[in-house]
Scaffold this motif. Sequence first.
Motif, PDB file in Angstrom:
ATOM      1  N   LYS A   1      -5.939   1.634 -27.736  1.00  0.00           N
ATOM      2  CA  LYS A   1      -5.546   2.191 -26.442  1.00  0.00           C
ATOM      3  C   LYS A   1      -6.769   2.428 -25.563  1.00  0.00           C
ATOM      4  O   LYS A   1      -6.746   2.164 -24.354  1.00  0.00           O
ATOM      5  CB  LYS A   1      -4.779   3.498 -26.653  1.00  0.00           C
ATOM      6  N   TYR A   2      -7.861   2.904 -26.187  1.00  0.00           N
ATOM      7  CA  TYR A   2      -9.083   3.155 -25.416  1.00  0.00           C
ATOM      8  C   TYR A   2      -9.620   1.863 -24.819  1.00  0.00           C
ATOM      9  O   TYR A   2      -9.940   1.799 -23.619  1.00  0.00           O
ATOM     10  CB  TYR A   2     -10.130   3.795 -26.327  1.00  0.00           C
ATOM     11  N   TYR A   3      -9.745   0.811 -25.638  1.00  0.00           N
ATOM     12  CA  TYR A   3     -10.274  -0.467 -25.145  1.00  0.00           C
ATOM     13  C   TYR A   3      -9.354  -1.082 -24.091  1.00  0.00           C
ATOM     14  O   TYR A   3      -9.819  -1.525 -23.028  1.00  0.00           O
ATOM     15  CB  TYR A   3     -10.460  -1.451 -26.307  1.00  0.00           C
ATOM     16  N   TYR A   4      -8.070  -1.131 -24.360  1.00  0.00           N
ATOM     17  CA  TYR A   4      -7.123  -1.742 -23.430  1.00  0.00           C
ATOM     18  C   TYR A   4      -7.080  -0.970 -22.118  1.00  0.00           C
ATOM     19  O   TYR A   4      -7.060  -1.564 -21.032  1.00  0.00           O
ATOM     20  CB  TYR A   4      -5.730  -1.808 -24.055  1.00  0.00           C
TER      21      TYR A   4
ATOM     22  N   GLU B   1      -9.400 -11.551 -26.804  1.00  0.00           N
ATOM     23  CA  GLU B   1      -9.826 -12.010 -28.125  1.00  0.00           C
ATOM     24  C   GLU B   1     -11.045 -11.236 -28.639  1.00  0.00           C
ATOM     25  O   GLU B   1     -11.099 -10.835 -29.798  1.00  0.00           O
ATOM     26  CB  GLU B   1     -10.130 -13.519 -28.088  1.00  0.00           C
ATOM     27  N   ARG B   2     -12.027 -11.019 -27.752  1.00  0.00           N
ATOM     28  CA  ARG B   2     -13.223 -10.297 -28.178  1.00  0.00           C
ATOM     29  C   ARG B   2     -12.888  -8.846 -28.529  1.00  0.00           C
ATOM     30  O   ARG B   2     -13.416  -8.288 -29.491  1.00  0.00           O
ATOM     31  CB  ARG B   2     -14.285 -10.347 -27.082  1.00  0.00           C
ATOM     32  N   VAL B   3     -11.999  -8.263 -27.722  1.00  0.00           N
ATOM     33  CA  VAL B   3     -11.580  -6.887 -28.008  1.00  0.00           C
ATOM     34  C   VAL B   3     -10.842  -6.830 -29.343  1.00  0.00           C
ATOM     35  O   VAL B   3     -11.088  -5.940 -30.172  1.00  0.00           O
ATOM     36  CB  VAL B   3     -10.694  -6.340 -26.876  1.00  0.00           C
ATOM     37  N   ASN B   4      -9.931  -7.790 -29.541  1.00  0.00           N
ATOM     38  CA  ASN B   4      -9.179  -7.813 -30.795  1.00  0.00           C
ATOM     39  C   ASN B   4     -10.097  -8.067 -32.000  1.00  0.00           C
ATOM     40  O   ASN B   4      -9.894  -7.504 -33.083  1.00  0.00           O
ATOM     41  CB  ASN B   4      -8.083  -8.880 -30.737  1.00  0.00           C
ATOM     42  N   ASP B   5     -11.109  -8.913 -31.791  1.00  0.00           N
ATOM     43  CA  ASP B   5     -12.076  -9.145 -32.875  1.00  0.00           C
ATOM     44  C   ASP B   5     -12.821  -7.853 -33.211  1.00  0.00           C
ATOM     45  O   ASP B   5     -13.081  -7.550 -34.393  1.00  0.00           O
ATOM     46  CB  ASP B   5     -13.065 -10.240 -32.470  1.00  0.00           C
ATOM     47  N   ALA B   6     -13.174  -7.112 -32.150  1.00  0.00           N
ATOM     48  CA  ALA B   6     -13.863  -5.837 -32.382  1.00  0.00           C
ATOM     49  C   ALA B   6     -12.962  -4.860 -33.126  1.00  0.00           C
ATOM     50  O   ALA B   6     -13.407  -4.130 -34.026  1.00  0.00           O
ATOM     51  CB  ALA B   6     -14.315  -5.235 -31.044  1.00  0.00           C
TER      52      ALA B   6
END
Length: 476
Positions: free
Chosen positions: A34-37, A156-161
């Motif tokens: 939630k924070y990243y999104y 994708e980068r966020v999901n990888d993180a």
Amino acid sequence: MMKGIRRQIVLQYFILVLLALLLIESIFLVAMQKYYYDSIYNYIESNSKNVIRYYNSSFIDSSNESSFISNLMYYLKLENTSLEILDTEGRVLALSSGFESDRVVQTSDVPQALKGSTGRWIGKDVITGESVMAVSTKIDYGNDNVYIARYVTSMERVNDALVDILVWSGLIVVGVLVLVFTISIGLANSIVRPINIITAASAEMAKGRFDVRIEGDYKYEIGELSSTLNYMAEEIVRSNQVKDDFISSISHELRTPLTSIKGWNETLESGGYDPEETKMGLKIISKETNRLIGLVEELLDFSKLQQNEMKMVKGTVSVREVLQEIMLNVWAKAEQKQIKLRLTADEEDYLILGDGNRLKQVFLNVIDNAIKFSHMNTWIDITIKREQDQVVVIVQDTGIGISEEHLERVKDRFYQVDHQHGGTGLGLAISQQLIELHGGTLQMESELGNGTTVTVKLPALTQEEHFESDIDPEVV
């Protein structure tokens, strides 16, 4: 293989911590996602609104649609983000990537933007198949010039993180579980080991080895349990010793009168004695027979009390009269030691509700003991008084007294302070229980060499109880 309590402790502790860690990790991962999104969404939304606000204040000519859309693409572009300009039907009018597209966008962010809010949609891109976030904003310049600026950015980068965070947190969870498992085994052993020791000691006690003791300084409930079992073993040893002493004492008490009876019986059967000797022999036989009867009755009374089968006929009893009668009964025995009995009381009768015969048995035992353990040429004071709603009887002597060690146990069954004086060791135990059946108390105070004071307190008779007991004595 762990068994029993050890396995249950480890398993339950492990499962509890596992569930707690899974819950914490789930909450943490959801919060991180939630924070990243939200950070990405807020950045795009803030930038687009600022640019649109600036663009509205400029004097860019919007009469030419092609030029207008080109200006929009120039002002609204964001680095590492694809920009699409859509019409109200969702058709793509322009792409920042430079490729023409006649596709129609039908994701949920477009209708949200048309309603005036900033729309957001997260899903799979239909062309590339990667995970993306789309943020759409409505651009309204009047004259039916309504467009939608749609930003599309790869997640994708966020999901990888997030996957990396998941892996690391999973490794941390595994490490914590290994640590918890190790600690829980130690915790289980700290509980089970003393239990096994206590179980082994209890098994030995069950076999009759009461010299076994549980060693170790354990805490909390385990310590209380081990202390209780050790105390139980000590009490059993002491009880067995008291029982052995009682058997030895009662055997002696029974053998002495039986020997006298048998000896005089054989002597009288042989004949040849004058009447005086015969009379003396019969008198001794009668005396020893009464002594045997007294011993047997004392044992029977104790047995009835232990089995709650003692029956009492309660009625109005004058404590003063009971004590005067007892003084007459023991007068001859007191005279032999030149002991004087002194009764101190007011004129009233001191009435109680009780069994006169049983109360006489109690006070006879107390006064008889006072005579038995008093010195020659002394006094025994018997005092009756009233304390609020109680009748108090105090028997005080100046005899040999009782040490503090023996005083604590003198009312225990079979216990005898001095075996040389004979008896079963049941007199005071029976007296204590009989007084309790009357709702009273029996207390003893003594000092070795300075005499003993016995205090008996009984509930005084009320007027209502006096009236009822005169009509119908109560059998209990």
